[in-house]
Design an enzyme around this catalytic site. Structure first.
Site, PDB file in Angstrom:
ATOM      1  N   HIS A   1      33.766  47.184  36.344  1.00 57.34           N
ATOM      2  CA  HIS A   1      34.989  47.360  36.299  1.00 57.34           C
ATOM      3  C   HIS A   1      35.250  48.268  35.445  1.00 57.34           C
ATOM      4  O   HIS A   1      34.985  48.011  34.043  1.00 57.34           O
ATOM      5  CB  HIS A   1      35.817  46.175  36.302  1.00 57.34           C
ATOM      6  CG  HIS A   1      37.180  46.666  35.889  1.00 57.34           C
ATOM      7  ND1 HIS A   1      38.389  46.148  36.842  1.00 57.34           N
ATOM      8  CD2 HIS A   1      37.959  47.201  35.015  1.00 57.34           C
ATOM      9  CE1 HIS A   1      39.343  46.660  36.461  1.00 57.34           C
ATOM     10  NE2 HIS A   1      39.338  47.235  35.235  1.00 57.34           N
TER      11      HIS A   1
ATOM     12  N   LYS B   1      49.512  50.736  47.024  1.00 56.44           N
ATOM     13  CA  LYS B   1      48.320  51.114  46.908  1.00 56.44           C
ATOM     14  C   LYS B   1      47.930  52.251  47.787  1.00 56.44           C
ATOM     15  O   LYS B   1      47.014  52.995  47.295  1.00 56.44           O
ATOM     16  CB  LYS B   1      47.132  49.826  47.071  1.00 56.44           C
ATOM     17  CG  LYS B   1      47.534  48.815  46.011  1.00 56.44           C
ATOM     18  CD  LYS B   1      47.643  49.096  44.696  1.00 56.44           C
ATOM     19  CE  LYS B   1      48.416  48.067  43.957  1.00 56.44           C
ATOM     20  NZ  LYS B   1      48.605  48.581  42.651  1.00 56.44           N
TER      21      LYS B   1
ATOM     22  N   GLU C   1      38.412  49.761  52.847  1.00 55.53           N
ATOM     23  CA  GLU C   1      37.584  50.517  51.842  1.00 55.53           C
ATOM     24  C   GLU C   1      36.179  49.775  52.018  1.00 55.53           C
ATOM     25  O   GLU C   1      36.083  48.821  52.422  1.00 55.53           O
ATOM     26  CB  GLU C   1      38.027  50.325  50.545  1.00 55.53           C
ATOM     27  CG  GLU C   1      39.030  50.990  50.058  1.00 55.53           C
ATOM     28  CD  GLU C   1      39.742  50.644  48.663  1.00 55.53           C
ATOM     29  OE1 GLU C   1      39.146  49.835  47.982  1.00 55.53           O
ATOM     30  OE2 GLU C   1      40.669  51.583  48.051  1.00 55.53           O
TER      31      GLU C   1
ATOM     32  N   LYS D   1      42.333  45.489  52.710  1.00 54.94           N
ATOM     33  CA  LYS D   1      43.256  45.153  51.421  1.00 54.94           C
ATOM     34  C   LYS D   1      44.750  45.306  51.846  1.00 54.94           C
ATOM     35  O   LYS D   1      45.118  46.085  52.591  1.00 54.94           O
ATOM     36  CB  LYS D   1      43.051  46.183  50.326  1.00 54.94           C
ATOM     37  CG  LYS D   1      41.761  45.864  49.471  1.00 54.94           C
ATOM     38  CD  LYS D   1      41.690  46.895  48.455  1.00 54.94           C
ATOM     39  CE  LYS D   1      40.390  46.767  47.638  1.00 54.94           C
ATOM     40  NZ  LYS D   1      40.289  47.454  46.489  1.00 54.94           N
TER      41      LYS D   1
ATOM     42  N   GLU E   1      42.153  52.233  36.996  1.00 52.47           N
ATOM     43  CA  GLU E   1      40.867  51.302  37.069  1.00 52.47           C
ATOM     44  C   GLU E   1      40.126  51.891  38.316  1.00 52.47           C
ATOM     45  O   GLU E   1      40.352  52.283  39.091  1.00 52.47           O
ATOM     46  CB  GLU E   1      41.483  49.847  37.703  1.00 52.47           C
ATOM     47  CG  GLU E   1      42.479  49.414  36.422  1.00 52.47           C
ATOM     48  CD  GLU E   1      42.770  47.836  36.644  1.00 52.47           C
ATOM     49  OE1 GLU E   1      42.853  47.329  35.663  1.00 52.47           O
ATOM     50  OE2 GLU E   1      42.643  47.456  37.690  1.00 52.47           O
TER      51      GLU E   1
ATOM     52  N   HIS F   1      39.124  37.359  39.217  1.00 52.61           N
ATOM     53  CA  HIS F   1      39.997  38.478  39.090  1.00 52.61           C
ATOM     54  C   HIS F   1      40.826  38.721  37.644  1.00 52.61           C
ATOM     55  O   HIS F   1      41.676  39.391  37.373  1.00 52.61           O
ATOM     56  CB  HIS F   1      40.737  38.850  40.056  1.00 52.61           C
ATOM     57  CG  HIS F   1      40.223  39.342  41.419  1.00 52.61           C
ATOM     58  ND1 HIS F   1      39.402  40.463  41.992  1.00 52.61           N
ATOM     59  CD2 HIS F   1      39.935  38.338  42.717  1.00 52.61           C
ATOM     60  CE1 HIS F   1      38.839  40.057  43.160  1.00 52.61           C
ATOM     61  NE2 HIS F   1      39.115  38.748  43.352  1.00 52.61           N
TER      62      HIS F   1
ATOM     63  N   ARG G   1      51.431  50.335  32.797  1.00 51.73           N
ATOM     64  CA  ARG G   1      52.027  49.571  31.519  1.00 51.73           C
ATOM     65  C   ARG G   1      51.025  49.486  30.180  1.00 51.73           C
ATOM     66  O   ARG G   1      49.573  49.932  30.589  1.00 51.73           O
ATOM     67  CB  ARG G   1      52.328  48.008  31.928  1.00 51.73           C
ATOM     68  CG  ARG G   1      51.299  47.475  32.825  1.00 51.73           C
ATOM     69  CD  ARG G   1      51.437  46.236  32.857  1.00 51.73           C
ATOM     70  NE  ARG G   1      50.036  45.664  33.856  1.00 51.73           N
ATOM     71  CZ  ARG G   1      48.959  45.374  33.663  1.00 51.73           C
ATOM     72  NH1 ARG G   1      48.833  45.409  32.293  1.00 51.73           N
ATOM     73  NH2 ARG G   1      48.252  44.937  34.619  1.00 51.73           N
TER      74      ARG G   1
ATOM     75  N   GLY H   1      45.596  43.241  41.629  1.00 53.80           N
ATOM     76  CA  GLY H   1      45.170  42.166  40.821  1.00 53.80           C
ATOM     77  C   GLY H   1      44.403  41.125  41.649  1.00 53.80           C
ATOM     78  O   GLY H   1      44.593  39.852  41.338  1.00 53.80           O
ATOM     79  N   GLY H   2      43.762  41.383  42.706  1.00 54.29           N
ATOM     80  CA  GLY H   2      42.800  40.520  43.467  1.00 54.29           C
ATOM     81  C   GLY H   2      43.579  39.692  44.589  1.00 54.29           C
ATOM     82  O   GLY H   2      42.922  38.944  45.126  1.00 54.29           O
TER      83      GLY H   2
END
Lengths: 455, 151
Positions: free
Chosen positions: A214, A121, A206, A164, A281, A241, A297, A170-171
């Site tokens: 979203h 990330k 963040e 994070k 996203e 999530h 994907r 994915g949460g």
């Protein structure tokens, strides 16, 4: 298809509705399909309809759908020269994508290098910042060593902040911190969890957006330098999530704003040499977009984009993998109408616990603007080993109101017996005045469920 | 195996011991190596029979019930099925032959990989239920065995 296709037989390395979706796209393009499956999926619809079906292992995904060696051996044993990973399982596993190509086969997806870049990330965020894609204000890199520096950084970003894990997504692997005095404990805890869950303790920070939506941008890129953006989806209705209901376009956001962010995503794809389908996203709050991650994907919710653009995303994935040039130009893409997808899960209506079992009745709705993507047939037994998604109902209309009206009729018409489903949840959601107005934030569904549970 | 058999001119006892150790570590029971001139090395070591015995250790059954019960031999992986070793003429376990639990009764071949299919029980082979030379999936019944009556 081109005169000299790279492949004419595709191994579908997945199960359930997406395996059937891929099989349909292959058939339309004249490609043969190989269905590999686990012991638990022998009666699956796409398995029965495949050109070649091969059971490669027991129900445990680690020895079937998640077994890279088994999948490669199966591809060679069946003469398949391309592998479509679908979503989940090995779809975002860079080492698998590399192994497929190293074996001389075609991976229907981006390169391993792209997957790896977006899987980390911090690297992903740096790449996006460099490409001009807006990101959440944050550390823009791993956290500093010294606790004082971490606190100073967080104060500069502004509380509340979210800690994070670089390897998360994915949460998973994240923690919200409201006060400076709680920050260092939260960092230590998240780091240990990240080490355990992802084998990587690296964290970043963040600003925590309070009531974001979203919003995501679908992209499609060929190997000849063309990168297209296919509009936005709003996937704010989530529980833990997990997306529950998605729609396109995103209600109430100026198309010109979407076009600008879409262009930036497409430009980023050109810069990193991205290939295939992908999704950027974002969190969206007060007119500000903040990149969170890229999914490398096809996504569960791709049909809502297909409905409003009339582009078959899975077929385009196959054409791109064949090495073809995209036949669509950005200026040809027109967004028409509104589409909403309800994810159907085999789960208890109140506890949300999975409800596997035999489907004794499966009466499907129909009529204009109703699309159903599902592998379930009457008499099918939903195995307990995998996720509880049993299909998707997509309602399309000239307007959002029409899409909702059609969906409500469809959900009322749908009759499922033998298992529990979340059809009732979707009916309640689509009857809710806030949902009918649109523009809910990502906390809406959980709050609403909480209120509903309290008498 | 990583190299051609010709790179091992003689079967050194130390090598054999080392291979046996590697088999034990990897949980494998048998190892077979054939050279170009027909020399053949076969190592069989005893392993704890956890898997096969667990599968057979069902509830105690009467002798009559046992005599009526057929045991299916199922493939532990997928591959091209052969009932005969590629270097031999006779099948591993033709109909009518007696096998012991753990005996190799067929092979699954995937490129250079050969996966033995073991018998899950002592008994007599009473039927061949899959097609030689076909790509055969995991868990396919390839043979029926009538278990030997307990002594």
């Amino acid at each position: 298809m081109s005169d000299n296709p790279r492949f004419d037989r595709v191994l579908i390395a997945n199960r359930g509705e997406i395996a059937l979706r891929i099989q349909r796209a292959c058939r339309q393009l004249g490609l043969e399909t190989v269905a590999i499956y686990s012991d638990a999926d022998a009666d699956s619809r796409h398995v029965r309809e495949a050109d070649i079906a091969l059971c490669i292992g027991p129900a445990a995904a680690s020895r079937s759908y998640l077994d890279p060696d088994g999948l490669l051996l199966a591809a060679r044993a069946t003469g398949a020269t391309a592998i479509h990973p679908g979503y989940g399982f090995l779809s975002e596993n860079a080492a698998f994508a590399d192994a497929v190509e190293a074996a001389g086969l075609t991976f229907i997806g981006p390169t391993g290098a792209s997957i790896r870049m977006m899987g980390d990330k911090i690297t992903a965020k740096r790449t996006m910042l460099a490409a001009g894609v807006p990101c959440v204000p944050g550390s823009d890199g791993p956290l500093p060593e010294s606790p004082d520096d971490v606190i100073a950084l967080a104060e500069k970003i502004g509380f509340p902040v979210i800690v994070k894990a670089s390897g998360g997504g994915g949460g998973r692997g994240m923690r919200v911190v409201h006060l400076a005095e709680d920050l260092i404990d939260a960092v230590g805890l998240t780091s240990r969890e990240a080490q355990q869950a992802f084998g990587n303790p690296t964290l970043y920070l963040e600003r925590f957006m309070q009531k974001p939506r979203h919003i995501e941008i679908q992209v499609l890129c060929d190997t000849h330098g063309t990168a297209l953006w296919l509009g936005a989806r709003d996937c704010s209705l989530q529980r833990r999530h997990q997306k529950v209901l998605e729609e396109a376009p995103a209600p109430g956001i100026d198309p010109a704003v979407i076009a600008e962010i879409g262009e930036r995503c497409a430009r980023a794809c050109r810069q990193i040499g991205y290939r295939g389908a992908g999704t950027f996203e974002f969190l969206y709050e007060d007119g500000v977009f903040a990149f969170i991650e890229m999914n490398t994907r096809v996504q569960v919710e791709h049909p809502v984009t297909e409905q409003i653009t009339d582009i078959d995303i899975v077929a385009e994935q196959l054409r791109i993998a064949q090495g073809e040039k995209l036949a669509i130009r950005q200026e040809d893409i027109v967004f028409r109408g509104h589409a909403i997808e309800c994810r159907l899960n085999a789960e208890d209506a109140l506890t949300f616990l999975p409800s596997p079992g035999t489907v004794t009745r499966w009466d499907l709705p129909g009529g204009p603007g109703i699309r159903i993507d599902s592998h379930v047939v009457s008499g099918y037994t939903i195995p307990p080993y995998y996720d509880s998604l049993i299909g998707k109902i997509i309602g399309y209309g000239a307007t959002r109101e029409e899409a909702i009206a059609r969906l409500r009729v469809a959900l009322a018409e749908m009759k499922v017996e033998g298992i529990s489903t979340n059809i009732g949840l979707h009916q309640d959601l689509l009857a809710n005045p806030d949902v009918r107005k649109g523009g809910m934030d990502i906390h809406f569904l959980e709050k609403w469920l909480e209120e509903r549970a309290t008498p | 195996m990583t190299g051609p058999a010709s790179q091992i001119p003689v079967f050194d006892p130390d090598d054999i011991a080392r291979i046996a150790e590697m088999l034990a570590t990897a949980g494998l029971e048998t190892f077979e190596l054939s050279g170009p001139d027909g020399e053949r090395l076969f190592i069989k070591i005893s392993q704890p029979r956890s898997l096969t015995e667990e599968q057979n250790a069902g509830p105690p059954r009467s002798q009559e019930a046992l005599a009526d019960t057929c045991v299916a031999v199922r493939t532990p992986y997928f591959g091209i099925l052969s009932y005969t070793h590629p270097l031999r003429d006779a099948p591993f376990a033709p109909v009518g032959s007696r096998v012991r639990s753990g005996d190799v009764v067929a092979l699954l071949t995937l490129e250079t990989l050969q996966i033995p299919v073991p018998s899950p029980a002592d008994g007599e082979v009473i039927g061949i239920t899959a097609q030689e030379g076909e790509l055969t999936g995991f868990g396919t019944e390839i043979m029926k065995i009538r278990p030997a009556s307990p002594a």
